[in-house]
Write a protein that holds these residues in place. Structure first.
Motif, PDB file in Angstrom:
ATOM      1  N   ARG A 108       0.838  -1.201   0.000  1.00  0.00           N
ATOM      2  CA  ARG A 108       0.000   0.000   0.000  1.00  0.00           C
ATOM      3  C   ARG A 108       0.875   1.254   0.000  1.00  0.00           C
ATOM      4  O   ARG A 108       0.808   2.073  -0.901  1.00  0.00           O
ATOM      5  N   HIS A 109       1.703   1.413   1.039  1.00  0.00           N
ATOM      6  CA  HIS A 109       2.610   2.556   1.165  1.00  0.00           C
ATOM      7  C   HIS A 109       4.056   2.088   1.213  1.00  0.00           C
ATOM      8  O   HIS A 109       4.366   1.094   1.877  1.00  0.00           O
ATOM      9  N   LEU A 110       4.936   2.806   0.556  1.00  0.00           N
ATOM     10  CA  LEU A 110       6.374   2.670   0.759  1.00  0.00           C
ATOM     11  C   LEU A 110       6.848   3.988   1.347  1.00  0.00           C
ATOM     12  O   LEU A 110       6.818   5.028   0.684  1.00  0.00           O
ATOM     13  N   ILE A 111       7.242   3.957   2.615  1.00  0.00           N
ATOM     14  CA  ILE A 111       7.667   5.160   3.325  1.00  0.00           C
ATOM     15  C   ILE A 111       9.175   5.062   3.546  1.00  0.00           C
ATOM     16  O   ILE A 111       9.658   4.162   4.235  1.00  0.00           O
ATOM     17  N   GLY A 112       9.913   5.978   2.929  1.00  0.00           N
ATOM     18  CA  GLY A 112      11.363   5.978   3.052  1.00  0.00           C
ATOM     19  C   GLY A 112      11.851   7.173   3.850  1.00  0.00           C
ATOM     20  O   GLY A 112      11.439   8.305   3.593  1.00  0.00           O
ATOM     21  N   ILE A 113      12.718   6.931   4.804  1.00  0.00           N
ATOM     22  CA  ILE A 113      13.289   7.983   5.650  1.00  0.00           C
ATOM     23  C   ILE A 113      14.723   8.232   5.200  1.00  0.00           C
ATOM     24  O   ILE A 113      15.576   7.343   5.270  1.00  0.00           O
ATOM     25  N   GLY A 114      15.001   9.418   4.680  1.00  0.00           N
ATOM     26  CA  GLY A 114      16.338   9.750   4.199  1.00  0.00           C
ATOM     27  C   GLY A 114      16.852   8.800   3.136  1.00  0.00           C
ATOM     28  O   GLY A 114      17.969   8.294   3.245  1.00  0.00           O
ATOM     29  N   PRO A 115      16.079   8.540   2.064  1.00  0.00           N
ATOM     30  CA  PRO A 115      16.484   7.537   1.078  1.00  0.00           C
ATOM     31  C   PRO A 115      17.382   8.103  -0.032  1.00  0.00           C
ATOM     32  O   PRO A 115      17.105   9.169  -0.575  1.00  0.00           O
ATOM     33  N   PRO A 116      18.428   7.375  -0.425  1.00  0.00           N
ATOM     34  CA  PRO A 116      19.236   7.775  -1.589  1.00  0.00           C
ATOM     35  C   PRO A 116      18.654   7.183  -2.873  1.00  0.00           C
ATOM     36  O   PRO A 116      19.267   6.325  -3.527  1.00  0.00           O
ATOM     37  N   ASN A 117      17.470   7.619  -3.252  1.00  0.00           N
ATOM     38  CA  ASN A 117      16.745   7.017  -4.368  1.00  0.00           C
ATOM     39  C   ASN A 117      17.474   7.118  -5.701  1.00  0.00           C
ATOM     40  O   ASN A 117      17.285   6.273  -6.579  1.00  0.00           O
ATOM     41  N   ASN A 118      18.275   8.161  -5.865  1.00  0.00           N
ATOM     42  CA  ASN A 118      18.986   8.358  -7.129  1.00  0.00           C
ATOM     43  C   ASN A 118      20.440   7.911  -7.042  1.00  0.00           C
ATOM     44  O   ASN A 118      21.256   8.264  -7.896  1.00  0.00           O
ATOM     45  N   GLY A 119      20.740   7.131  -6.023  1.00  0.00           N
ATOM     46  CA  GLY A 119      22.124   6.775  -5.750  1.00  0.00           C
ATOM     47  C   GLY A 119      22.685   7.729  -4.719  1.00  0.00           C
ATOM     48  O   GLY A 119      22.217   8.853  -4.554  1.00  0.00           O
ATOM     49  N   SER A 120      23.686   7.287  -4.003  1.00  0.00           N
ATOM     50  CA  SER A 120      24.260   8.069  -2.913  1.00  0.00           C
ATOM     51  C   SER A 120      25.438   8.904  -3.388  1.00  0.00           C
ATOM     52  O   SER A 120      26.473   8.371  -3.811  1.00  0.00           O
ATOM     53  N   ALA A 121      25.292  10.229  -3.301  1.00  0.00           N
ATOM     54  CA  ALA A 121      26.400  11.118  -3.621  1.00  0.00           C
ATOM     55  C   ALA A 121      27.588  10.840  -2.703  1.00  0.00           C
ATOM     56  O   ALA A 121      28.747  10.887  -3.130  1.00  0.00           O
ATOM     57  N   LEU A 122      27.297  10.529  -1.441  1.00  0.00           N
ATOM     58  CA  LEU A 122      28.380  10.281  -0.489  1.00  0.00           C
ATOM     59  C   LEU A 122      29.145   9.004  -0.841  1.00  0.00           C
ATOM     60  O   LEU A 122      30.373   8.956  -0.744  1.00  0.00           O
ATOM     61  N   ALA A 123      28.427   7.964  -1.265  1.00  0.00           N
ATOM     62  CA  ALA A 123      29.103   6.734  -1.684  1.00  0.00           C
ATOM     63  C   ALA A 123      30.009   7.007  -2.874  1.00  0.00           C
ATOM     64  O   ALA A 123      31.110   6.448  -2.973  1.00  0.00           O
ATOM     65  N   GLU A 124      29.575   7.860  -3.777  1.00  0.00           N
ATOM     66  CA  GLU A 124      30.415   8.250  -4.906  1.00  0.00           C
ATOM     67  C   GLU A 124      31.627   9.041  -4.425  1.00  0.00           C
ATOM     68  O   GLU A 124      32.757   8.844  -4.899  1.00  0.00           O
ATOM     69  N   LEU A 125      31.389   9.912  -3.472  1.00  0.00           N
ATOM     70  CA  LEU A 125      32.461  10.745  -2.934  1.00  0.00           C
ATOM     71  C   LEU A 125      33.525   9.906  -2.225  1.00  0.00           C
ATOM     72  O   LEU A 125      34.708  10.250  -2.239  1.00  0.00           O
ATOM     73  N   PHE A 126      33.089   8.801  -1.596  1.00  0.00           N
ATOM     74  CA  PHE A 126      34.052   7.898  -0.959  1.00  0.00           C
ATOM     75  C   PHE A 126      35.152   7.491  -1.931  1.00  0.00           C
ATOM     76  O   PHE A 126      36.295   7.256  -1.535  1.00  0.00           O
ATOM     77  N   ASN A 127      34.776   7.352  -3.191  1.00  0.00           N
ATOM     78  CA  ASN A 127      35.691   6.839  -4.210  1.00  0.00           C
ATOM     79  C   ASN A 127      36.409   7.938  -4.984  1.00  0.00           C
ATOM     80  O   ASN A 127      37.184   7.635  -5.892  1.00  0.00           O
ATOM     81  N   ASP A 128      36.154   9.182  -4.634  1.00  0.00           N
ATOM     82  CA  ASP A 128      36.790  10.292  -5.328  1.00  0.00           C
ATOM     83  C   ASP A 128      38.248  10.407  -4.880  1.00  0.00           C
ATOM     84  O   ASP A 128      38.523  10.479  -3.681  1.00  0.00           O
ATOM     85  N   PRO A 129      39.194  10.413  -5.816  1.00  0.00           N
ATOM     86  CA  PRO A 129      40.611  10.426  -5.421  1.00  0.00           C
ATOM     87  C   PRO A 129      41.045  11.697  -4.711  1.00  0.00           C
ATOM     88  O   PRO A 129      42.026  11.680  -3.956  1.00  0.00           O
ATOM     89  N   VAL A 130      40.329  12.790  -4.933  1.00  0.00           N
ATOM     90  CA  VAL A 130      40.692  14.058  -4.300  1.00  0.00           C
ATOM     91  C   VAL A 130      40.008  14.211  -2.942  1.00  0.00           C
ATOM     92  O   VAL A 130      40.658  14.465  -1.923  1.00  0.00           O
TER      93      VAL A 130
END
Length: 273
Positions: A108-130
């Motif tokens: 019926r409902h999908l309730i997401g709290i703080g969801p990275p629906n488009n992918g996590s910018a922070l997870a990407e940043l983890f892999n940034d060499p700079v």
């Protein structure tokens, strides 16, 4: 957890609880007492032992968990799903990718709290060499383990915006038979104490691909990571003055235990606007 006869008696829709990455079912310990008081059955999904498993496999385990709980409680009807953070991606993968065409999962409902629906910018940043080494150092012992290597973390790699998991979600699209509701927080008063690691801000990637920091986020997930076409969005606190007392309760890690968040989740589950 309620027995099947209690479910039938209350006629309330059961709630499936899905925790996030490097989290645990105990994060719902402020929500579950409210569910019990409202006689709402809940099924608390635990995937803590699947830390090295791709989200797609965890979604399969979630599907099996729901089927098992339906069988044990003799309950064939719809359920609501409440998730935190990456738990939302797992639930969405089940509903949109694994079950997208079959429509066997009645939700019926999908309730997401703080969801990275488009992918996590922070997870990407983890892999940034700079930026990556400095970010990981700031988060060590707070959001990631000390001496953490994101290259060894399957889930962290699969919630990057360009991952196979996120590509599958984008390709599948949202379901029209599910009401999507996302609860976010924002640092409306620019207080550093909302998430001290980043002085109250959240990293995000701008439209031109540059890294920047914003108050439109919870310290871990910026709003741009969460927006999804057709989904209802609520940004808390409703009153900025709420950030004067315990502003860290509006940070990503504590959101599932935040009293205002719990109230909003209960309102949706009980059918209030």
């Amino acid at each position: 957890m309620m027995r099947s006869d209690e479910i039938m008696r209350t006629e309330q829709t059961p709630v499936v609880l899905v925790h996030g990455w490097k989290s645990h079912p105990g994060i719902w310990n402020h929500l579950t007492p409210q569910l019990e008081r409202a006689s709402i059955p809940y099924w608390n999904f635990d995937h803590t032992s699947m830390g090295d498993t791709p989200p797609a496999a965890i979604a399969l385990a979630l599907q099996e968990f729901i089927r098992t709980m339906r069988d044990e409680n003799a309950y064939p009807g719809p359920v609501d799903v409440v998730c935190h953070s990456v738990g939302t991606c797992i639930a969405r993968y089940l509903l949109e990718v694994l079950d997208g065409r079959k429509r066997e999962e009645q939700v019926r409902h999908l309730i997401g709290i703080g969801p990275p629906n488009n992918g996590s910018a922070l997870a990407e940043l983890f892999n940034d060499p700079v930026y990556g080494p400095q970010i990981l150092d700031q988060l060590a012992g707070v959001f990631v383990p000390r001496r953490y290597d994101p290259a060894d973390d399957v889930i962290a790699q699969e919630v990057r915006p360009g991952s196979r998991t996120m590509a599958a979600l984008r390709s599948a699209g949202v379901r029209q038979d599910v009401a999507y509701r996302f609860i976010l927080s924002a640092n409306l008063t620019a207080t550093p104490d909302l998430f001290p690691c980043f002085d109250g801000k959240t990293w995000e990637r701008s439209a031109d691909g540059e890294w920047q920091m914003t108050y439109a986020g919870d310290g871990i997930v910026p709003h741009t990571d969460s927006y999804l076409p057709g989904a209802g969005i609520e940004i808390l606190p409703a009153e900025p003055a709420a950030l004067r007392c315990n502003p860290d309760h509006y940070g990503h890690i504590r959101l599932p235990r935040n009293a205002e968040v719990v109230d909003r989740v209960m309102a949706h589950l009980m059918g209030s606007p």
